[in-house]
Motif scaffolding. Structure first.
Motif, PDB file in Angstrom:
ATOM      1  N   VAL A  38       0.849  -1.187   0.000  1.00 37.24           N
ATOM      2  CA  VAL A  38       0.000   0.000   0.000  1.00 37.24           C
ATOM      3  C   VAL A  38       0.887   1.240   0.000  1.00 37.24           C
ATOM      4  O   VAL A  38       1.863   1.314   0.752  1.00 37.24           O
ATOM      5  CB  VAL A  38      -0.922   0.023   1.240  1.00 37.24           C
ATOM      6  N   VAL A  39       0.548   2.211  -0.829  1.00 35.92           N
ATOM      7  CA  VAL A  39       1.236   3.498  -0.832  1.00 35.92           C
ATOM      8  C   VAL A  39       0.399   4.491  -0.034  1.00 35.92           C
ATOM      9  O   VAL A  39      -0.816   4.583  -0.227  1.00 35.92           O
ATOM     10  CB  VAL A  39       1.442   4.020  -2.269  1.00 35.92           C
ATOM     11  N   VAL A  40       1.050   5.209   0.876  1.00 33.55           N
ATOM     12  CA  VAL A  40       0.359   6.201   1.707  1.00 33.55           C
ATOM     13  C   VAL A  40       1.006   7.565   1.460  1.00 33.55           C
ATOM     14  O   VAL A  40       2.220   7.711   1.599  1.00 33.55           O
ATOM     15  CB  VAL A  40       0.448   5.839   3.206  1.00 33.55           C
ATOM     16  N   ILE A  41       0.192   8.545   1.098  1.00 34.67           N
ATOM     17  CA  ILE A  41       0.701   9.895   0.826  1.00 34.67           C
ATOM     18  C   ILE A  41       0.262  10.837   1.929  1.00 34.67           C
ATOM     19  O   ILE A  41      -0.933  10.991   2.194  1.00 34.67           O
ATOM     20  CB  ILE A  41       0.215  10.408  -0.536  1.00 34.67           C
ATOM     21  N   GLN A 126      -5.006  -4.549  -8.004  1.00 33.93           N
ATOM     22  CA  GLN A 126      -4.609  -3.149  -8.060  1.00 33.93           C
ATOM     23  C   GLN A 126      -3.857  -2.775  -6.770  1.00 33.93           C
ATOM     24  O   GLN A 126      -3.929  -3.486  -5.768  1.00 33.93           O
ATOM     25  CB  GLN A 126      -5.838  -2.252  -8.214  1.00 33.93           C
ATOM     26  N   HIS A 127      -3.151  -1.662  -6.823  1.00 30.43           N
ATOM     27  CA  HIS A 127      -2.413  -1.192  -5.649  1.00 30.43           C
ATOM     28  C   HIS A 127      -3.168  -0.041  -4.988  1.00 30.43           C
ATOM     29  O   HIS A 127      -3.458   0.967  -5.641  1.00 30.43           O
ATOM     30  CB  HIS A 127      -1.013  -0.733  -6.041  1.00 30.43           C
ATOM     31  N   PRO A 128      -3.492  -0.157  -3.705  1.00 28.88           N
ATOM     32  CA  PRO A 128      -4.191   0.927  -3.023  1.00 28.88           C
ATOM     33  C   PRO A 128      -3.239   2.089  -2.722  1.00 28.88           C
ATOM     34  O   PRO A 128      -2.099   1.891  -2.321  1.00 28.88           O
ATOM     35  CB  PRO A 128      -4.667   0.280  -1.707  1.00 28.88           C
ATOM     36  N   ILE A 129      -3.733   3.308  -2.951  1.00 23.90           N
ATOM     37  CA  ILE A 129      -3.020   4.524  -2.566  1.00 23.90           C
ATOM     38  C   ILE A 129      -3.908   5.271  -1.578  1.00 23.90           C
ATOM     39  O   ILE A 129      -5.001   5.710  -1.947  1.00 23.90           O
ATOM     40  CB  ILE A 129      -2.711   5.422  -3.773  1.00 23.90           C
ATOM     41  N   TYR A 153      -0.399  -5.808   5.335  1.00 23.83           N
ATOM     42  CA  TYR A 153       0.057  -4.868   4.313  1.00 23.83           C
ATOM     43  C   TYR A 153       1.392  -4.248   4.669  1.00 23.83           C
ATOM     44  O   TYR A 153       1.655  -3.940   5.826  1.00 23.83           O
ATOM     45  CB  TYR A 153      -0.979  -3.761   4.102  1.00 23.83           C
ATOM     46  N   GLU A 154       2.200  -4.080   3.644  1.00 25.59           N
ATOM     47  CA  GLU A 154       3.460  -3.353   3.771  1.00 25.59           C
ATOM     48  C   GLU A 154       3.235  -1.957   3.187  1.00 25.59           C
ATOM     49  O   GLU A 154       2.654  -1.814   2.115  1.00 25.59           O
ATOM     50  CB  GLU A 154       4.550  -4.083   2.996  1.00 25.59           C
ATOM     51  N   CYS A 155       3.681  -0.925   3.908  1.00 24.68           N
ATOM     52  CA  CYS A 155       3.377   0.446   3.510  1.00 24.68           C
ATOM     53  C   CYS A 155       4.610   1.201   3.020  1.00 24.68           C
ATOM     54  O   CYS A 155       5.707   1.042   3.567  1.00 24.68           O
ATOM     55  CB  CYS A 155       2.758   1.223   4.683  1.00 24.68           C
ATOM     56  N   CYS A 156       4.389   2.025   2.012  1.00 31.52           N
ATOM     57  CA  CYS A 156       5.387   2.978   1.546  1.00 31.52           C
ATOM     58  C   CYS A 156       4.825   4.370   1.792  1.00 31.52           C
ATOM     59  O   CYS A 156       3.780   4.731   1.238  1.00 31.52           O
ATOM     60  CB  CYS A 156       5.662   2.770   0.060  1.00 31.52           C
TER      61      CYS A 156
END
Length: 318
Positions: A38-41, A126-129, A153-156
């Protein structure tokens, strides 16, 4: 000569539990499911988080989950500064403008619905953002043991940062643009003298500040109405800047005390160039390119990524 090999002889011998030392945790023998990514902004209000999320989702197979506690509600699109359908560039968005405006939407509600959205997006390949200014929502989702998010989940973490003096100037100008887009009229349509400003979308900055203006405008002459409206707009700007400071403090806490591995992207030069081609070029070099490389490495272990299609690039840039 028979060249076939019995598959039985190829199986590695599994250790017996009685052969395992007692001090060894036998859970290491149990196969674990690979964690999805998961990408976190993160970022203060006005720094371009939504823009970056769409930029990234346009380069990778991804969908966006909103984590802004005001943008989850239906209505007041100008006040809450929701992305428009055109700005979405066809990227699916979740938890954006679909909660009843008067609902008491809690952090636990967010964690539950966001977790379901992330699970659904991942299940479809799909990849969650996750993107939004409500860091308390994000922290609760990622760290709450009830949702087992970290184990699944692994987070960026990406952080769009802008120097505060520059950001304060920008958000003040943004409030002026929101007024031009109809912020006052939008709030006037939902004004209720008995409104509860402690729940629902009416908590959004821009609504409580205009309460006195709408209560008294019909009793005032034009000069006093104008002065009262200017005071309300100035208060909206002040409270927005205060919000940005609080959000920045929370990001620093997550990074420095919670030890989240947050990748900082300094977009100050973008905002100093005040729009136009130079600002877009600075955004590409300082934000899009480094963040895309970080995400490519995170998702695929590679720094190469497909270029944005020309038509889509024009839409994103515009």
């Amino acid at each position: 000569m028979n060249m076939s090999i019995s598959m039985v002889t190829c199986k590695p011998a599994m250790p017996s539990l009685k052969d395992v030392p007692r001090q060894l945790d036998i859970s290491i023998l149990i196969p674990r499911r690979r964690r999805e990514k998961v990408v976190v902004i993160l970022g203060a209000t006005g720094t371009g988080k939504s823009r970056l999320s769409i930029d990234i989702a346009s380069r990778f197979p991804a969908e966006i989950v909103n984590s802004d506690k005001m943008q989850v509600y239906e209505g007041l699109d100008v006040v809450t500064n929701k992305v428009t359908e055109e700005e979405k560039c066809g990227v699916p968005h979740h938890l954006l403008g679909n909660i009843c405006p008067d609902a008491d939407f809690t952090t636990e509600d967010f964690c539950c619905l966001a977790s379901l959205a992330v699970d659904s997006i991942s299940a479809r390949g799909q990849h969650p953002i996750i993107v939004g200014g409500s860091n308390s929502y994000v922290e609760a989702l990622v760290n709450d043991p009830s949702f087992h998010f970290r184990s699944r989940y692994e987070c960026c973490f990406l952080w769009v940062d802008v120097a505060m003096p520059v950001l304060h100037s920008f958000v003040s100008e943004r409030v002026d643009r929101m007024v031009e887009k109809g912020l006052i009229e939008e709030v006037g349509k939902v004004f209720d003298p008995d409104a509860d400003y402690s729940r629902g979308v009416k908590r959004a900055i821009g609504v409580p500040e205009l309460d006195l203006y709408f209560r008294t405008e019909k009793f005032l002459d034009e000069s006093n109405r104008k002065r009262l409206l200017e005071d309300a707009i100035a208060e909206i700007k002040y409270n927005t800047c205060k919000l940005a400071c609080r959000q920045l403090e929370k990001i620093h806490r997550l990074r420095n005390f919670k030890r989240w591995n947050v990748h900082r992207l300094d977009a100050t030069q973008v905002f100093q160039r005040q729009g136009g081609a130079e600002a877009d070029e600075a955004w590409r070099k300082l934000v899009i390119e480094p963040s895309t490389k970080i995400v490519a490495e995170f998702l695929y272990g590679a720094t190469k990524y497909p270029p944005l299609p020309r038509a889509l690039a024009a839409a994103v840039a515009g």
